[in-house]
Each structure stands twice: as structure tokens, then as C-alpha cells.
Design a protein around this motif. Structure first.
Motif, PDB file in Angstrom:
ATOM      1  N   LEU A  91       0.861  -1.173   0.000  1.00 25.88           N
ATOM      2  CA  LEU A  91       0.000   0.000   0.000  1.00 25.88           C
ATOM      3  C   LEU A  91       0.903   1.230   0.000  1.00 25.88           C
ATOM      4  N   ILE A 103       5.963  10.242   0.007  1.00 24.69           N
ATOM      5  CA  ILE A 103       5.491   8.882  -0.264  1.00 24.69           C
ATOM      6  C   ILE A 103       5.736   8.013   0.959  1.00 24.69           C
ATOM      7  N   GLN A 104       4.725   7.197   1.299  1.00 21.31           N
ATOM      8  CA  GLN A 104       4.805   6.303   2.449  1.00 21.31           C
ATOM      9  C   GLN A 104       4.411   4.903   2.008  1.00 21.31           C
ATOM     10  N   VAL A 105       5.277   3.920   2.258  1.00 21.41           N
ATOM     11  CA  VAL A 105       5.066   2.562   1.767  1.00 21.41           C
ATOM     12  C   VAL A 105       4.768   1.608   2.920  1.00 21.41           C
ATOM     13  N   THR A 106       3.713   0.813   2.785  1.00 25.75           N
ATOM     14  CA  THR A 106       3.383  -0.208   3.782  1.00 25.75           C
ATOM     15  C   THR A 106       3.341  -1.569   3.105  1.00 25.75           C
ATOM     16  N   TYR A 152      -4.152   6.929  -2.469  1.00 25.56           N
ATOM     17  CA  TYR A 152      -3.726   5.631  -1.952  1.00 25.56           C
ATOM     18  C   TYR A 152      -3.663   4.687  -3.135  1.00 25.56           C
TER      19      TYR A 152
END
Lengths: 92, 92, 92, 92, 92, 92, 92, 92, 92, 92
Positions: free
Chosen positions: F4, F79-82, F53
Motif C-alpha cells: 500500500l 510517499i509512504q510505503v506499507t 492511496y
């Protein structure tokens, strides 16, 4: 009716010095007028910061917003408002 | 010398009601004594919260800590201290 | 005078179910009485959370604190109050 | 379907005053049109801040995004959306 | 209408193991029923955490809240809802 | 392998409009190519924000970084990565 | 494929000492087995905290989640995962 | 080699008073021994909080962790370590 | 002695491209020299971000600060340092 | 009376290099004078950051604010002040 207000001043570094000085002079006059008429009973400097904690004594939320929005430094401040009530242990 | 102090009370739900009541009664007496002798000039309730903003007027950091640590509710509070200085626009 | 209030309910898991049910029933009655007399004009559920956003219409900070502190769920809620003023673009 | 929306306006200090004034005028007209047609039932000023809390009443997430993205001030605002549901204690 | 939902499960350590197991079994059945009827199209585990990111496809905010509130684990979860809209670059 | 990804676009206000438009056009083409080849299966707009998202389906961390770093808007985004894993309750 | 993982251990104070000791012994054995087979190449203590930073080398997000979920201390830890990629300046 | 260390003490309310007193007595002795041998040159109380800021002077990260982990109150404290270096303006 | 270091690069958009390129070239050479002499054993890219996690192996806090302050990108980075100690479960 | 002070220096990138150099030179002289007269007993560099932790020894909040506001770098720093008290375990 009392409110605790914290104001953090953030004047942009590229604002000309004389413009900044003129705004600050008007801010001081504006503040002292409100202190004299009793609606700004306390103003304290936060140690080490370009910021203050103040107490306002006004008749309504609308009056407080009008006063704060009228501050000459308003466009250059972060303002946080906390409504206060009478404390049951207060003697005054 | 002035300090702004915020206290958030967090009494555990399993503390017996009579113990809590006794602590609160002692807290009130303690607070009023300090208000009377001038070292706790302001105490306000934060609207909607079990919390207060207070102003203390003491001679030193050590004296303030001693006063706060002596609060009967001290073990059940989060306390945040902000040292205050004279504001250049203050008229008082 | 309007205030936006957010309430997050945090009932401890070890509170007996019947005690919780009784508190919630009193909370509902209390809330509906204030809605009927016009002081709690809006209450909305936050989707997915045991929380609400409400609007209160009262005469003073003190009156608002008294109403909120009287909520049966008050000891089990985190409450955050935002004072509101008239918006210059509002038509109403 | 209701949503609570908080908008924080952050107009850059170097935006020419007449450009800013023109954008704000269009923003006001845009807002009042949506208030008149019922899709923006509430708009309140946050006391002390260049911000508002609003309630929108629209048919879908997509419609809300379209409305918000169309705000003349959209490029200069931080916007936070909270979907609301009917509260079981609400009388209305 | 789509929503991104993050759920963080926080089961208290003193909940009896069999009670927890029974709740989780009901949670799984409840989730799979909603996946089958198309209202819970995606559920992913967050790597390393007892948490999931899910996508819900429902007709309204109210329907989403009802679904989430009905989760057997609802009392033991922190839930955060983000409403989604169609992206202009999406090909689907 | 799924991730995500949340992207918040922050284009500086002094970037010339035609430069911004050209970057956005390339961004759209780049995104749609990856959607077509199956590595960017989902992209949703966050309601009220210049943000999305997305879900990516790639073979490795390195491949994901290469894709993201190649985004024409990469220099203007947070940007944030999960990383995601299969959920034990998922039916698909 | 590498991941940076931070684990914060939070064992409840009322967990019996022998239960805790047994879990920690299994945790150590589990960790050392994964270190020996090359999937947990680094584990460092965060100075002053009951926490560690670790690097994992696994084939997929799913494999990493399985390893972490299998940690005997998993129910008592907060875990945060950051996927890593090759750095263009790395010489190795 | 110097480190600034902040310790916040959080003793659970249900820890028996005599157990707590015994731990605190050992903590004091432990601290004073380290102060005497020069490895804990400064310890100050944070005004209004059950917390301290300390400076440690040790030969390595490992030595510091060993000292902190040996604190009798270690299981009941949140500890934050900041490594310090010589300041170019320092006269000492 | 090991430290985990996170560096977030934030080059201002108005820095001329050739100046930026020259700084990055010097940064790469500087980093690779330290990797070769063993003081910068690990450098990893954070997936999706202009950031890295690195491990440094130096003799003291002062040596680490000197190395970091010497980075050509130092004026354009946010840097966070975490001192590491040997983990009791580590096999190496 | 002691205070812990953290200063984070944030000089804007467009400040001419010679202006910055002149301010830093005055800052150093100012700091060393206060170190010599005993009011600034400690100043340490935070490893990896353009920041320092300092201890001040002054007679009052007002004196501390005057010293800090007089720092040549004051307009370019974020400053955080923590009042300190004597610790009951301190031997000095």
C-alpha cells in the motif's frame, strides 16, 4: 468569559525590516489598548521563544475572534485558543 | 517569577471512591492555601476536560517543583511546566 | 454561542456489562433532553469509531463545562472543545 | 450523507494582494451557492485561526471530492474529511 | 462507494484465551460473509502488525458504520476510515 | 507481492503552470502504463486532498523503489510505503 | 530482500516471572535459529531501551510476516517494518 | 564520551508501596555509586514531573546500555538517549 | 561502536541543477570512501523515499559527528542518530 | 537556577554566506562570554544535527529569556526550555 491563547510569531525572513518594525509597533499599540480596556488582562512571554501566552476576557467567541483577527501580526502567527471555565477550587 | 502549568488528572478507575474523594479534598485544601499565600495566583478549568491551567508565582525552579510534588493528586496527574517572562508589550 | 465538541468513549473492558448499560442509558436520556431544549443542536457518529462530533449552543464557557462534566460517560471519555465563530461567508 | 470537513487556509505571503482578493471573492461566491442549494449546510470559523469547520451533505464520496477540488482556495488549503453517520441518540 | 479502513487489533492480555478464540472465529465468519457479498472487496495484513488495511464498497457512510460496528472484534480495535474517490488517472 | 502506497503531492506554488502541466501529463501516462501491465492494480483519490492511496504488485522492494522513483512527480511528493501480506481471513 | 524492523518489547507487569522467562528463552532460541539460517542477519539493542533494530533477509512480504508473527514475544511487542532497497552509492 | 539521557518514571499504581520503596532505595544507591565513580556526572529533576535529565560519561554505547539496564527502576521507566559531541564554541 | 543513522534528503527546488549534481557526486565519493575504510558498513535506500538508513562503525560520538557534518549533503538533510549496543541474542 | 535548553539552528538557504558567517562569529563570541562568566556552564553538540543541548545557570526566567533573545542566531533557531530542579539522589 476567559480564554487562554498561545501565539507563535513567524515573520518570514524576507519581509523588509521596516515593514516588520511598523507592524510590530501597531501590534504593541493594539495590544496595550486592549489591556487598558480590560479585555486582554494577561500577556506573558514564553521563555526562549518568539511566542506569548495570553488571557482574554470577552463576552463571546465571536468577540474573541474579531479581536484576534484584528491583530496586525495575525497573518504571521499560529494561534491556539483554549476556552476556560471557573475552577471549583479557585478562591477568587 | 511566573510559570504556566497545565495539569491533566488521570485517576485510575479502580481507585476506591472514598480514597479518591479524600485525596481530592486534600488537593482542594492544599490548592487554596497556596492561592491564599499568593504563590498560586490563577487556576482555571479547561472546558470539557478534567484538567486545569494554572499560574504559579514562586522564587525558583526548586520551589515550584516542591509545591507541585506536594500536590495530593501528583501521582495521578500529567504536569507540563512553561516558564514565563515579562512581555515587552505588557502594561502591568 | 457555538462549540464543536469531539468525544471519544473509552469504557474499560473490566466494567461490568450491566453497569455500562445503565450508564449508557442515562447518557442517552441526558443527551436527548439537551437536544430538546436546544443546547445540543447536533450529534453525529464518527464512522468506524466509538466517538461523536457534536455542536453545542450555550451562553458561556462555564455553561458548556457544566453540561459536559454532567455527562454520565464523562469519566470514560476524552473530550476536545473547539470554540466557533460566525463565518463571513455563511448565509444563515 | 454528511461529512465534517476542516479547512486550514495557507496563502503564501508572496501571492500578490489583488490575486488573493480575487480568489477569496470567488471562494465566497462558490461557498454561498453551495450553501443555497443545500449541499454545504454549515460553515463555522475556528476562533483565532484562518480555518473553518464545515458540514457537507452530498450523495457520494466522489461528489464531495469534486466540490472540494473546485474550491478556488483549494490549492492553498489543508483539508481533512471525516465521514459522519447517524448517532443512535440523535432526536432529529 | 469505496473507503480505505485500517484496523488495529488490541485484545487485552487478561481476556481468557477461549473467549478470544471464539470472538476471532466469529470475526472471520463475519468478514468472509461480507467478502462474499461484495461489500468487503479487499483485506490485507499489515506486515509485522496485528492489523489490516481493508477496502469497503458500500452505499453510504451509515452502512459502513453499521458494518464496522457489527465486527465481533469492534470493542478491541482502533479503526480509521478514509473515504476514497475515483482517481482521474485510473484506467478501471 | 503487494504494497500500500500513499502519495501526497506538494507542487511548489512558484513552479510555472506549463511546467507543472507537462509533468502531470507525463505522470498520468506513466501511471496508466503501469496499471495496464498489472503492477499498479489500484489507485484511489483521497477525498478532499491532493493525494492518493495506491496498491502496487511487484516482485521485490527494489522493483517498487525503481517504479516510484521514476514517477515524474517524485520530486514533489511525500510517499509512504506499507508492505502487505495475505490476510488469513481473505477469501480471494 | 531486506527489511529494517524495529521491535519494542512491552511485557505487562502482571505477567508471572516464570512465564516471562520461558517466553524469553524461546524467543532467544527462535531468533538464533533464524540468524543461523541467514534470514535475520542483524540484531542490535537500542541503547537504554527494551527494544531492538533488526535486518531481515527474506523472499517476500508474506515470509517476513510469518517469521515475525511466529516470535514468542509477538503478542507483547510493537513492531514497525521498513522495506529497504539497494542504495545507488553502496559498494557492496 | 557524553550522552544526554531522559528518564520518565512510570510506576504502576498497583505495585505494593513497600516494593516500590525498596526499589527506589536501591535506585538511589545505584545512582550515587555511579555519580561517585564519575560515570554519571549530572542528574537533574524535570520541574513538575517524575522524570530526570542526566548526563553520562562512559567509554562506549555498550557500557551505557549496561549501566541503564542495571537501574533498579529500569522496568518502570521510559528512557531516551541522545549522543553528544564536543561543541565548537565550548570553552571547556 | 555502531550507530543506526537515518538521513532524509531535502534539496530546495530552487537549487540550480548543476550545483545539486555536483554536490551529489561529491556525496557519493565521500560515502564510498567511508564504506571502503570500514566506517560506513551499511547503506540502504528507504523504499519510496529520498532517504537512507545507514550503519556507522566508529570509535566515538565525536568521530561520528565529524563524519556526518562532513557530508556534502549535510546542509540539505535531516539526520537522526540511534546508538546501538550488542544484543544478548546476537550470534555474531 | 538551572535550565536545559535545546537549540535547533535553521539558517535559510538563501541567506548570503558572508552574512551567515558574520552572525555565527558573533554567536560564538557571545556564547563564550556567557560561558566565561558562568551563566552558560554546558554546551554540547547533538550528534548528526545542527543543534545543541545547553545548560544555563541564571537568577530568573526573565534573565534567561534576555540571554536567549540576545543570541545573534536567535531569529534562525527553534529553542525549547526545560526548567530543572535539584534531584534528591544528586550527590553534588
Amino acid at each position: 468569559m476567559l480564554y487562554l491563547v498561545r501565539m507563535d510569531v513567524k515573520i518570514p525572513h524576507d519581509l523588509p525590516a521596516d515593514v516588520a518594525a511598523e507592524i510590530k509597533a501597531r501590534e504593541k499599540a493594539y495590544s496595550q489598548q486592549l489591556q487598558h480596556d480590560g479585555r486582554w488582562p494577561h500577556i506573558w512571554r514564553v521563555v526562549g521563544e518568539y511566542a506569548n501566552y495570553s488571557v482574554f476576557d470577552v463576552a463571546s467567541n465571536d468577540e474573541l475572534h474579531e479581536l484576534l483577527q484584528g491583530l496586525p501580526l495575525f497573518p504571521y502567527m499560529d494561534i491556539q485558543v483554549t476556552p476556560l471555565a471557573r475552577h471549583p477550587s479557585a478562591i477568587a
